[in-house]
Design a protein around this motif. Structure first.
Motif, PDB file in Angstrom:
ATOM      1  N   TRP A 186       0.853  -1.195   0.000  1.00 41.36           N
ATOM      2  CA  TRP A 186       0.000   0.000   0.000  1.00 41.36           C
ATOM      3  C   TRP A 186       0.889   1.245   0.000  1.00 41.36           C
ATOM      4  CZ3 TRP A 186      -2.840  -1.928   4.978  1.00 41.36           C
ATOM      5  CH2 TRP A 186      -3.681  -3.013   4.659  1.00 41.36           C
ATOM      6  N   PRO A 187       0.654   2.198  -0.873  1.00 47.38           N
ATOM      7  CA  PRO A 187       1.495   3.407  -0.854  1.00 47.38           C
ATOM      8  C   PRO A 187       1.184   4.280   0.360  1.00 47.38           C
ATOM      9  CG  PRO A 187      -0.259   3.635  -2.472  1.00 47.38           C
ATOM     10  CD  PRO A 187      -0.337   2.226  -1.961  1.00 47.38           C
ATOM     11  N   MET A 188       2.237   4.898   0.899  1.00 45.30           N
ATOM     12  CA  MET A 188       2.074   5.855   1.992  1.00 45.30           C
ATOM     13  C   MET A 188       3.158   6.920   1.873  1.00 45.30           C
ATOM     14  SD  MET A 188       2.158   5.312   6.153  1.00 45.30           S
ATOM     15  CE  MET A 188       3.951   5.329   6.275  1.00 45.30           C
ATOM     16  N   ARG A 189       2.755   8.146   2.048  1.00 40.77           N
ATOM     17  CA  ARG A 189       3.710   9.251   1.982  1.00 40.77           C
ATOM     18  C   ARG A 189       4.738   9.113   3.108  1.00 40.77           C
ATOM     19  NH1 ARG A 189       0.149  12.878   1.934  1.00 40.77           N
ATOM     20  NH2 ARG A 189       0.176  13.536   4.106  1.00 40.77           N
ATOM     21  N   TYR A 190       6.003   9.151   2.721  1.00 41.11           N
ATOM     22  CA  TYR A 190       7.084   9.024   3.700  1.00 41.11           C
ATOM     23  C   TYR A 190       7.089  10.224   4.636  1.00 41.11           C
ATOM     24  CZ  TYR A 190      11.821   8.535   5.618  1.00 41.11           C
ATOM     25  OH  TYR A 190      12.910   8.400   6.454  1.00 41.11           O
ATOM     26  N   ALA A 191       7.270   9.949   5.907  1.00 40.54           N
ATOM     27  CA  ALA A 191       7.436  11.009   6.900  1.00 40.54           C
ATOM     28  C   ALA A 191       8.374  10.464   7.959  1.00 40.54           C
ATOM     29  CB  ALA A 191       6.091  11.397   7.517  1.00 40.54           C
ATOM     30  N   THR A 192       8.940  11.352   8.732  1.00 44.52           N
ATOM     31  CA  THR A 192       9.852  10.916   9.781  1.00 44.52           C
ATOM     32  C   THR A 192       9.758  11.869  10.950  1.00 44.52           C
ATOM     33  OG1 THR A 192      12.153  10.284  10.272  1.00 44.52           O
ATOM     34  CG2 THR A 192      11.818  12.214   8.869  1.00 44.52           C
ATOM     35  N   GLU A 193      10.061  11.364  12.117  1.00 47.98           N
ATOM     36  CA  GLU A 193      10.134  12.195  13.315  1.00 47.98           C
ATOM     37  C   GLU A 193      11.577  12.640  13.481  1.00 47.98           C
ATOM     38  OE1 GLU A 193       7.839  13.201  15.431  1.00 47.98           O
ATOM     39  OE2 GLU A 193       6.103  12.075  14.707  1.00 47.98           O
ATOM     40  N   ALA A 194      11.802  13.943  13.557  1.00 48.51           N
ATOM     41  CA  ALA A 194      13.156  14.467  13.696  1.00 48.51           C
ATOM     42  C   ALA A 194      13.254  15.308  14.953  1.00 48.51           C
ATOM     43  CB  ALA A 194      13.527  15.306  12.468  1.00 48.51           C
ATOM     44  N   GLY A 195      14.294  15.054  15.752  1.00 45.91           N
ATOM     45  CA  GLY A 195      14.467  15.789  16.993  1.00 45.91           C
ATOM     46  C   GLY A 195      15.211  17.099  16.788  1.00 45.91           C
ATOM     47  N   GLY A 196      15.299  17.862  17.850  1.00 41.98           N
ATOM     48  CA  GLY A 196      16.022  19.122  17.815  1.00 41.98           C
ATOM     49  C   GLY A 196      15.115  20.304  17.544  1.00 41.98           C
ATOM     50  N   GLU A 197      15.640  21.504  17.829  1.00 37.68           N
ATOM     51  CA  GLU A 197      14.915  22.741  17.588  1.00 37.68           C
ATOM     52  C   GLU A 197      15.487  23.431  16.364  1.00 37.68           C
ATOM     53  OE1 GLU A 197      12.270  23.912  19.211  1.00 37.68           O
ATOM     54  OE2 GLU A 197      12.234  22.128  20.504  1.00 37.68           O
ATOM     55  N   LEU A 198      14.632  24.093  15.601  1.00 34.22           N
ATOM     56  CA  LEU A 198      15.082  24.801  14.407  1.00 34.22           C
ATOM     57  C   LEU A 198      15.295  26.280  14.744  1.00 34.22           C
ATOM     58  CD1 LEU A 198      15.649  24.370  11.380  1.00 34.22           C
ATOM     59  CD2 LEU A 198      13.324  25.177  10.930  1.00 34.22           C
ATOM     60  N   PRO A 199      16.543  26.766  14.671  1.00 35.12           N
ATOM     61  CA  PRO A 199      16.781  28.186  14.927  1.00 35.12           C
ATOM     62  C   PRO A 199      16.014  29.065  13.936  1.00 35.12           C
ATOM     63  CG  PRO A 199      18.849  26.944  14.861  1.00 35.12           C
ATOM     64  CD  PRO A 199      17.772  26.032  14.360  1.00 35.12           C
ATOM     65  N   GLY A 200      15.647  30.251  14.393  1.00 37.94           N
ATOM     66  CA  GLY A 200      14.850  31.141  13.559  1.00 37.94           C
ATOM     67  C   GLY A 200      15.498  31.483  12.232  1.00 37.94           C
ATOM     68  N   TRP A 201      16.835  31.617  12.209  1.00 35.61           N
ATOM     69  CA  TRP A 201      17.496  32.014  10.961  1.00 35.61           C
ATOM     70  C   TRP A 201      17.435  30.931   9.889  1.00 35.61           C
ATOM     71  CZ3 TRP A 201      21.922  29.329   9.347  1.00 35.61           C
ATOM     72  CH2 TRP A 201      22.550  28.527  10.319  1.00 35.61           C
ATOM     73  N   LEU A 202      17.116  29.691  10.289  1.00 32.99           N
ATOM     74  CA  LEU A 202      16.988  28.619   9.300  1.00 32.99           C
ATOM     75  C   LEU A 202      15.559  28.476   8.770  1.00 32.99           C
ATOM     76  CD1 LEU A 202      19.261  25.826  10.816  1.00 32.99           C
ATOM     77  CD2 LEU A 202      19.603  27.033   8.650  1.00 32.99           C
ATOM     78  N   ARG A 203      14.657  29.279   9.295  1.00 34.37           N
ATOM     79  CA  ARG A 203      13.262  29.200   8.847  1.00 34.37           C
ATOM     80  C   ARG A 203      13.004  30.036   7.597  1.00 34.37           C
ATOM     81  NH1 ARG A 203      10.243  26.854  12.868  1.00 34.37           N
ATOM     82  NH2 ARG A 203      11.241  26.781  14.934  1.00 34.37           N
ATOM     83  N   GLU A 204      13.898  30.972   7.305  1.00 37.78           N
ATOM     84  CA  GLU A 204      13.740  31.861   6.158  1.00 37.78           C
ATOM     85  C   GLU A 204      14.977  31.778   5.275  1.00 37.78           C
ATOM     86  OE1 GLU A 204      10.997  33.420   5.574  1.00 37.78           O
ATOM     87  OE2 GLU A 204      10.026  33.011   7.510  1.00 37.78           O
ATOM     88  N   PRO A 205      14.830  32.010   3.962  1.00 39.08           N
ATOM     89  CA  PRO A 205      16.005  32.014   3.088  1.00 39.08           C
ATOM     90  C   PRO A 205      17.001  33.089   3.520  1.00 39.08           C
ATOM     91  CG  PRO A 205      13.978  31.908   1.809  1.00 39.08           C
ATOM     92  CD  PRO A 205      13.573  32.184   3.227  1.00 39.08           C
ATOM     93  N   GLY A 206      18.283  32.832   3.298  1.00 33.81           N
ATOM     94  CA  GLY A 206      19.322  33.795   3.628  1.00 33.81           C
ATOM     95  C   GLY A 206      19.635  34.700   2.448  1.00 33.81           C
ATOM     96  N   GLU A 207      20.668  35.513   2.597  1.00 36.84           N
ATOM     97  CA  GLU A 207      21.063  36.421   1.523  1.00 36.84           C
ATOM     98  C   GLU A 207      21.661  35.661   0.346  1.00 36.84           C
ATOM     99  OE1 GLU A 207      23.670  39.363   3.094  1.00 36.84           O
ATOM    100  OE2 GLU A 207      22.149  40.244   4.429  1.00 36.84           O
ATOM    101  N   ARG A 208      22.258  34.523   0.615  1.00 33.33           N
ATOM    102  CA  ARG A 208      22.817  33.674  -0.446  1.00 33.33           C
ATOM    103  C   ARG A 208      22.072  32.340  -0.443  1.00 33.33           C
ATOM    104  NH1 ARG A 208      29.264  33.897   0.678  1.00 33.33           N
ATOM    105  NH2 ARG A 208      29.451  33.433  -1.557  1.00 33.33           N
ATOM    106  N   PRO A 209      22.082  31.625  -1.546  1.00 28.91           N
ATOM    107  CA  PRO A 209      21.438  30.300  -1.551  1.00 28.91           C
ATOM    108  C   PRO A 209      22.034  29.429  -0.443  1.00 28.91           C
ATOM    109  CG  PRO A 209      22.108  30.940  -3.763  1.00 28.91           C
ATOM    110  CD  PRO A 209      22.703  31.952  -2.842  1.00 28.91           C
ATOM    111  N   ARG A 210      21.160  28.786   0.304  1.00 33.38           N
ATOM    112  CA  ARG A 210      21.609  27.994   1.454  1.00 33.38           C
ATOM    113  C   ARG A 210      21.630  26.517   1.105  1.00 33.38           C
ATOM    114  NH1 ARG A 210      17.896  29.272   5.605  1.00 33.38           N
ATOM    115  NH2 ARG A 210      19.240  31.075   6.023  1.00 33.38           N
ATOM    116  N   VAL A 211      22.736  25.860   1.427  1.00 32.81           N
ATOM    117  CA  VAL A 211      22.891  24.418   1.220  1.00 32.81           C
ATOM    118  C   VAL A 211      23.137  23.774   2.580  1.00 32.81           C
ATOM    119  CG1 VAL A 211      24.219  22.593   0.099  1.00 32.81           C
ATOM    120  CG2 VAL A 211      23.869  24.793  -1.078  1.00 32.81           C
ATOM    121  N   LEU A 212      22.272  22.845   2.966  1.00 33.64           N
ATOM    122  CA  LEU A 212      22.486  22.087   4.191  1.00 33.64           C
ATOM    123  C   LEU A 212      23.433  20.927   3.901  1.00 33.64           C
ATOM    124  CD1 LEU A 212      18.838  21.808   5.587  1.00 33.64           C
ATOM    125  CD2 LEU A 212      20.543  23.570   6.073  1.00 33.64           C
ATOM    126  N   VAL A 213      24.302  20.639   4.844  1.00 28.12           N
ATOM    127  CA  VAL A 213      25.262  19.537   4.695  1.00 28.12           C
ATOM    128  C   VAL A 213      25.161  18.678   5.950  1.00 28.12           C
ATOM    129  CG1 VAL A 213      27.653  18.894   4.218  1.00 28.12           C
ATOM    130  CG2 VAL A 213      26.783  21.117   3.436  1.00 28.12           C
TER     131      VAL A 213
END
Length: 368
Positions: A186-213
């Motif tokens: 049966w198909p089901m949309r993948y989801a996951t539980e992820a811990g940690g808090e997201l800092p406010g500056w990561l909620r909006e795009p920055g001045e340059r394209p942002r790449v997470l590593v």
């Protein structure tokens, strides 16, 4: 009804099972997650869990198994072992889990058991109680093959519990987007539980394209992933690079001005404000980037990482590369290539159209 959810004791295995577990709980069912060690860290408050392998040490098991099988070990490190290495490793893991999971099931008396392909101890427990077992995929393989490879090493555990073989699952749940990989179930949309808090500056795009590593949650060969290679060339790319949970040695280095570091964060929540993800090739990272519709660079490495990276590249939604082959040009292409971006968005839309975990609850209820 009572639902026992069984996973191998690793964060990346447990986390994808939790959204469906939470949906079952929210529908009024009693849910218990059976895992151990690092896997317990993934279980969020509000879901009951049980440690079924106190003192579990995956690294010790892996070293013991692979030392006994040097040729398979070499192939596993190169990412070419297929299900052979996985069957050996997780056969040993499940042999350690089996008796405790069966005992827990006998005490708790679930009406349904949900397990991932690398936790066939859950299917064994269901068989001893004659209740339905459901296999929920959490990787980018055919779960039938993974379960068969693991089960092939569980003969002694089956015999200990009076079984010659296991019946097929009552159902299976497929999470891969079909244009990337067709899985059975049966198909089901993948989801996951992820811990940690997201800092406010990561909620909006920055001045340059942002790449997470990011890097693997599992210690071992190549656990630093692509981070050192990215840092080495980052100052030649017009982008901001955010290293998620770098190891202590890398975090202490003097980093280029366009490289920042952050502790454990819920990466799926940070992806909408980012343009790409560079990662170690784990299935959870692959699927998280596809859900967000952003291009990704998945490094070719041990275990399933080569397989996962090559699936992404074949779909056109990202780049597969060895960490040592990452250049400024590679990263610039990741940020600017409209073909990669378009393909990633197409897969993201495909995933969004799949049923969510809450939509699977009624189908699971029908198995009682």
């Amino acid at each position: 009804m009572r639902v026992l959810v069984v996973s191998a004791p690793l964060i990346g295995h447990v986390a994808p099972l939790l959204p469906l577990a939470a949906a079952l709980r929210d529908a009024g069912h009693e849910v218990l997650v059976a895992t151990a060690a690092d896997g317990l860290r993934a279980v969020r408050p509000g879901l009951a869990s049980r440690d079924v392998a106190p003192g579990f040490d995956f690294g010790r098991i892996a070293r013991r198994v692979l030392l006994r099988h040097p040729l398979i070990a070499r192939a596993e490190l190169a990412g070419t072992a297929g299900t052979r290495g996985a069957g050996l490793l997780f056969g040993a893991v499940n042999d350690q889990l089996a008796d405790a999971v069966v005992a827990l099931a006998g005490q708790w008396r679930p009406d349904l058991v949900v397990h991932e392909p690398f936790a066939v101890a859950g299917a064994l427990a269901a068989a001893t109680l004659d209740v339905p077992a459901v296999r929920q995929e959490n990787a980018l393989f055919d779960g039938r093959e993974l379960a068969r490879a693991t089960l092939a090493r569980l003969g002694p555990a089956l015999r200990r519990h009076g079984l010659a073989e296991l019946p097929p699952p009552a159902a299976a749940i497929a999470v891969a987007p079909p244009s990337v990989l067709r899985q059975h179930g049966w198909p089901m949309r993948y989801a996951t539980e992820a811990g940690g808090e997201l800092p406010g500056w990561l909620r909006e795009p920055g001045e340059r394209p942002r790449v997470l590593v990011s890097r693997s949650t599992l210690a071992g060969p190549g656990s630093a992933g692509p981070m050192p290679a990215v840092v080495a060339v980052a100052d030649r790319v017009d982008a901001e690079f955010v290293l998620v949970r770098p190891d202590a040695r890398l975090a202490r280095r003097r980093l280029p001005g366009n490289v920042r570091t952050v502790d454990w964060i819920p990466i799926p929540a940070a992806l909408p404000a980012s343009v790409a993800l560079v990662h170690h090739g784990g299935a959870g990272s692959v699927l998280s980037a596809l859900i967000a519709g952003v291009p990704q660079l998945a490094t070719v490495g041990a275990g399933d990482r080569r397989h996962n990276a090559e699936l992404v590249a074949a779909r056109g939604a990202g780049i597969a590369a060895r960490a040592r082959d990452i250049t400024a040009g590679t990263l610039a292409r990741l940020v600017t290539d409209s073909g990669l971006r378009d393909a990633a968005r197409q897969v993201g839309a495909e995933i969004a159209a799949m049923p969510g975990p809450d939509e699977l609850v009624r189908r699971l209820e029908s198995l009682r």
